[in-house]
Design an enzyme around this catalytic site. Sequence first.
Site, short mmCIF file in Angstrom:
data_model
loop_
_atom_site.label_atom_id
_atom_site.label_comp_id
_atom_site.label_asym_id
_atom_site.label_seq_id
_atom_site.Cartn_x
_atom_site.Cartn_y
_atom_site.Cartn_z
N ASP A 154 75.13 42.64 3.78
CA ASP A 154 74.32 41.50 4.30
C ASP A 154 74.64 40.21 3.48
OD1 ASP A 154 72.45 39.64 5.25
OD2 ASP A 154 70.99 40.28 3.68
N GLU B 238 77.24 41.85 8.69
CA GLU B 238 76.40 41.02 9.40
C GLU B 238 77.30 39.81 9.91
OE1 GLU B 238 72.99 37.89 9.02
OE2 GLU B 238 72.32 39.93 9.03
N ASP C 140 67.28 41.79 1.28
CA ASP C 140 68.69 41.80 1.58
C ASP C 140 69.29 43.25 1.32
OD1 ASP C 140 69.34 38.65 1.12
OD2 ASP C 140 68.12 39.38 -0.62
#
Length: 195
Positions: free
Chosen positions: A7, A68, A141
């Site tokens: 992330d 991501e 996160d």
Amino acid sequence: MRVLGVDPGLTRCGVGVVDIDARRRASLVAVTVIRTEPGLPLEQRLLAIGTELAELLDAHRPQVVALERVFAQHNLRTVMGTAQASGVVLQAAAARGLSVALHTPTEVKAAVTGHGGADKKQVTAMVQRILRLDAAPKPADAADALALAICHGWRGSPGSVSDGGARSVPEQPSTPAQEAWRAAEKAAAARRLDR
């Protein structure tokens, strides 16, 4: 399959490593958040992320990296930092001959919760449940990185949709979250075709 999920972020970059077995059961290998100080020069922040990420890649030897997908946000500074951190991840993976799979937040949410509009609390709770953890991974996160790894691991597991919508190995029953992920993937592909 061992998947390292990222992330990306400049201040907090979540990294999670998950193993997915042939029955699509996910298990935690490692999770951390790489942090950098906002007061440091940009190049030093990116170097710190790259150095820690390289150590994690070398220590855990994933087969693939799930990242991501960067998307436009209202805050240009946030999206720029995310894109810069993503570039570091892409470079570190490429240097090791690893492929990188990009997943949108909607795809990841659908994969782990069964709903592409799930909030962070729901994603975190499902990651805890899927990985059979005693406590929820924190901060968000870390949970998001694990969700990315799970999403990709399920996608690449037997019975999952591969390129072109064809099935990979003989099909096995899917979980409700995997079926929702497939629906989200088809909807995203349809939107791309409409553009």
